[in-house]
Design a protein around this motif. Structure first.
Motif, PDB file in Angstrom:
ATOM      1  N   TYR A   1       0.838  -1.196   0.000  1.00 12.09           N
ATOM      2  CA  TYR A   1       0.000   0.000   0.000  1.00 12.09           C
ATOM      3  C   TYR A   1       0.876   1.250   0.000  1.00 12.09           C
ATOM      4  O   TYR A   1       2.071   1.215   0.357  1.00 12.09           O
ATOM      5  CB  TYR A   1      -0.943   0.005   1.199  1.00 12.09           C
ATOM      6  CG  TYR A   1      -0.258   0.047   2.554  1.00 12.09           C
ATOM      7  CD1 TYR A   1       0.089   1.263   3.145  1.00 12.09           C
ATOM      8  CD2 TYR A   1       0.027  -1.119   3.241  1.00 12.09           C
ATOM      9  CE1 TYR A   1       0.709   1.317   4.377  1.00 12.09           C
ATOM     10  CE2 TYR A   1       0.650  -1.090   4.477  1.00 12.09           C
ATOM     11  CZ  TYR A   1       0.991   0.134   5.036  1.00 12.09           C
ATOM     12  OH  TYR A   1       1.619   0.172   6.255  1.00 12.09           O
ATOM     13  N   ASP A   2       0.279   2.343  -0.406  1.00 11.79           N
ATOM     14  CA  ASP A   2       0.977   3.623  -0.476  1.00 11.79           C
ATOM     15  C   ASP A   2       1.008   4.249   0.915  1.00 11.79           C
ATOM     16  O   ASP A   2      -0.045   4.584   1.479  1.00 11.79           O
ATOM     17  CB  ASP A   2       0.265   4.540  -1.477  1.00 11.79           C
ATOM     18  CG  ASP A   2       1.021   5.837  -1.726  1.00 11.79           C
ATOM     19  OD1 ASP A   2       2.149   5.983  -1.201  1.00 11.79           O
ATOM     20  OD2 ASP A   2       0.481   6.702  -2.448  1.00 11.79           O
TER      21      ASP A   2
ATOM     22  N   ARG B   1      -5.237   3.883   2.267  1.00 10.10           N
ATOM     23  CA  ARG B   1      -4.280   2.838   2.646  1.00 10.10           C
ATOM     24  C   ARG B   1      -5.009   1.565   3.053  1.00 10.10           C
ATOM     25  O   ARG B   1      -4.607   0.460   2.668  1.00 10.10           O
ATOM     26  CB  ARG B   1      -3.387   3.325   3.788  1.00 10.10           C
ATOM     27  CG  ARG B   1      -2.463   4.464   3.413  1.00 10.10           C
ATOM     28  CD  ARG B   1      -1.317   4.585   4.409  1.00 10.10           C
ATOM     29  NE  ARG B   1      -1.790   4.779   5.781  1.00 10.10           N
ATOM     30  CZ  ARG B   1      -1.938   5.966   6.354  1.00 10.10           C
ATOM     31  NH1 ARG B   1      -1.701   7.080   5.654  1.00 10.10           N
ATOM     32  NH2 ARG B   1      -2.347   6.069   7.607  1.00 10.10           N
TER      33      ARG B   1
ATOM     34  N   GLN C   1      -6.302  -0.189  -0.025  1.00 11.53           N
ATOM     35  CA  GLN C   1      -5.247  -0.857  -0.777  1.00 11.53           C
ATOM     36  C   GLN C   1      -4.795  -2.140  -0.094  1.00 11.53           C
ATOM     37  O   GLN C   1      -4.450  -3.127  -0.757  1.00 11.53           O
ATOM     38  CB  GLN C   1      -4.071   0.106  -0.964  1.00 11.53           C
ATOM     39  CG  GLN C   1      -4.384   1.271  -1.896  1.00 11.53           C
ATOM     40  CD  GLN C   1      -3.218   2.230  -2.043  1.00 11.53           C
ATOM     41  OE1 GLN C   1      -2.149   2.033  -1.466  1.00 11.53           O
ATOM     42  NE2 GLN C   1      -3.420   3.284  -2.835  1.00 11.53           N
ATOM     43  N   VAL C   2      -4.794  -2.154   1.233  1.00 11.85           N
ATOM     44  CA  VAL C   2      -4.489  -3.397   1.949  1.00 11.85           C
ATOM     45  C   VAL C   2      -5.514  -4.463   1.613  1.00 11.85           C
ATOM     46  O   VAL C   2      -5.170  -5.635   1.351  1.00 11.85           O
ATOM     47  CB  VAL C   2      -4.433  -3.141   3.462  1.00 11.85           C
ATOM     48  CG1 VAL C   2      -4.386  -4.457   4.237  1.00 11.85           C
ATOM     49  CG2 VAL C   2      -3.219  -2.295   3.822  1.00 11.85           C
TER      50      VAL C   2
ATOM     51  N   SER D   1      -4.962  -5.754  -1.997  1.00 11.87           N
ATOM     52  CA  SER D   1      -3.809  -6.658  -2.108  1.00 11.87           C
ATOM     53  C   SER D   1      -4.125  -8.036  -1.537  1.00 11.87           C
ATOM     54  O   SER D   1      -3.674  -9.054  -2.068  1.00 11.87           O
ATOM     55  CB  SER D   1      -2.611  -6.042  -1.391  1.00 11.87           C
ATOM     56  OG  SER D   1      -2.853  -5.929   0.002  1.00 11.87           O
TER      57      SER D   1
ATOM     58  N   ARG E   1      -1.688   0.963  -8.297  1.00 15.66           N
ATOM     59  CA  ARG E   1      -1.365   2.208  -7.607  1.00 15.66           C
ATOM     60  C   ARG E   1      -0.981   3.303  -8.593  1.00 15.66           C
ATOM     61  O   ARG E   1      -1.338   4.477  -8.399  1.00 15.66           O
ATOM     62  CB  ARG E   1      -0.238   1.960  -6.612  1.00 15.66           C
ATOM     63  CG  ARG E   1      -0.679   1.223  -5.362  1.00 15.66           C
ATOM     64  CD  ARG E   1       0.518   0.793  -4.525  1.00 15.66           C
ATOM     65  NE  ARG E   1       1.416   1.916  -4.247  1.00 15.66           N
ATOM     66  CZ  ARG E   1       2.602   1.785  -3.656  1.00 15.66           C
ATOM     67  NH1 ARG E   1       3.041   0.574  -3.311  1.00 15.66           N
ATOM     68  NH2 ARG E   1       3.348   2.847  -3.425  1.00 15.66           N
TER      69      ARG E   1
ATOM     70  N   CYS F   1      -5.377   3.492  -7.172  1.00 20.04           N
ATOM     71  CA  CYS F   1      -6.076   2.428  -6.432  1.00 20.04           C
ATOM     72  C   CYS F   1      -6.934   3.046  -5.342  1.00 20.04           C
ATOM     73  O   CYS F   1      -6.589   3.039  -4.162  1.00 20.04           O
ATOM     74  CB  CYS F   1      -5.067   1.442  -5.856  1.00 20.04           C
ATOM     75  SG  CYS F   1      -5.820  -0.032  -5.137  1.00 20.04           S
TER      76      CYS F   1
END
Length: 398
Positions: free
Chosen positions: A146-147, A155, A158-159, A162, A182, A186
């Motif tokens: 994640y970013d 964040r 994004q976790v 993934s 990303r 994302c």
């Protein structure tokens, strides 16, 4: 006449049969009877009063009669119960408490927690083998995809993405797909605005990428409608999302929300737990393994056990042909030095041999062997020099 009258006035006679009783004698009999009645009644009253005095204790303030006999006060004071009156109840209550204590002890014995033997020693060895932290999960897991500069809700999203992409996919492939997502953007809004074809190209070649494209769209729509673009903060809410199972939910709670709700069990944790004998009974799927581990494993180890066993399974305890010779647990692991069954290739795959070609090759080799034997038989046998000399001498003599 006067003499008869004086006799009647001085005495009155009564007839009892043929017998007459003077008046003085009659009076004496009457007084005796009255005395007998009085004494009998007084004795009866005395007996009744004594019985009443025994059955009801006399008050200390109750006066006595002049005759020495006790008299009952109309408002007798009832004495309170002494400690001896309550002794039987106390003994009964003590007996009940003892029985309760014995029952609780029996319950403690029945609910004794099971633990696998030598699990702490085995876990210490796994920590030692994982001390370098150079497994794929350490560099390309969900914690690294994640970013870090994005907003908190982005964040967390994004976790979750993934984790959804990592199912049936290696960490290297998942990390590459997340890097492309990303760069594209994302976020919930960008995922919804991206068409399925473009989204599929971004996440390819993750396993089941077409199905995961649908899951990403459905999950993003639910997050926008029900959760304001953020992911749920409970396991119950996370498993409602499309493509999110218990393993992903517990890992998302740990990584995104920093809350330990359960053990994230994937194929590596499931396989290694059964190999090490960390389960009372062998399990058939990761969800059964998670429940079995949570029954005995201390809660403070739930967050660590996932990345420990995942990296250990990626480097040492491989699915096929594990490296038991370099494992520190080879002397305590019940599955050590047992060859893992290799998967047979499917018919028609490049790795599978063609039965017809093998049969033809076998026939060709057999025919070649026969030809060589026939050639060897047809060749003349070599003659020794002595025999040749004898033949020449015989010819010359002739």
């Amino acid at each position: 006449m006067n003499g008869k009258t004086s006799i009647r006035s001085s005495s009155i006679a009564t007839r009892s049969g043929n017998r007459c009783t003077p008046l003085a004698a009659l009076k004496s009999k009457i007084t005796k009877k009255r005395r007998n009645v009085d004494t009998g009644s007084s004795v009866a009253v005395k007996v009744e009063e004594e019985e009443a005095s025994v059955s009801q204790p006399r008050s200390s303030a109750a006066p006595l009669s002049t005759g020495g006999r006790p008299t009952l006060h109309p408002q007798a004071i009832v004495q309170p119960k002494t400690e001896t009156d309550t002794l039987p109840l106390a003994s009964n209550s003590r007996r009940r408490r003892q029985l309760k204590v014995e029952y609780d002890r029996d319950e403690d014995v029945k609910t004794e927690r099971w633990e696998p033997p030598d699990w702490r020693k085995q876990l210490g060895y796994i920590r030692e083998m994982r001390s370098s932290r150079d497994a794929p999960v350490d560099n390309m897991g969900a914690e690294k995809c994640y970013d870090t500069e994005a907003p908190a809700h982005v964040r967390r999203f994004q976790v979750l993405v993934s984790l959804m992409l990592s199912s049936q996919t290696k960490d290297q492939v998942t990390a590459a797909a997340m890097q492309k997502l990303r760069a594209h953007g994302c976020t919930v809004e960008n995922i919804l605005s991206t068409d399925d074809e473009t989204l599929g190209k971004l996440i390819y070649p993750v396993g089941f990428w077409r199905t995961k494209v649908k899951y990403l769209k459905q999950t993003s729509a639910m997050l926008q409608q029900e959760f304001g673009g953020d992911i749920p903060d409970s396991v119950e809410g996370l498993v409602r999302l499309s493509g999110v199972g218990p393993k992903m939910a517990h890992l998302a709670m740990d990584i995104a929300w920093d809350q330990v709700s359960g053990i994230g069990v994937d194929t590596h944790v499931h396989r290694i737990s059964n190999r090490l004998g960390w389960l009372r009974k062998s399990t058939k799927n990761p969800e059964e393994t998670r429940k079995a581990l949570e029954e005995w494993l201390p809660r403070e180890l739930w967050s660590e056990i996932n990345w420990l066993l995942v990296g250990f399974g990626q480097q040492v305890c491989l699915p096929v042909s594990p490296l038991c010779s370099v494992c520190l647990n080879q002397h305590s692991c019940p599955s050590a030095h047992r060859a893992s069954p290799a998967k047979k290739p499917k018919a028609g795959s490049p790795r599978s041999p063609d039965p017809s070609s093998s049969f033809k090759g076998k026939i060709e080799t057999e025919s070649a062997v026969k030809d060589e034997k026939s050639k060897e038989e047809s060749l003349p046998t070599p003659i020794s020099p002595k025999i040749q000399r004898r033949k020449l001498k015989s010819k010359v003599d002739r």
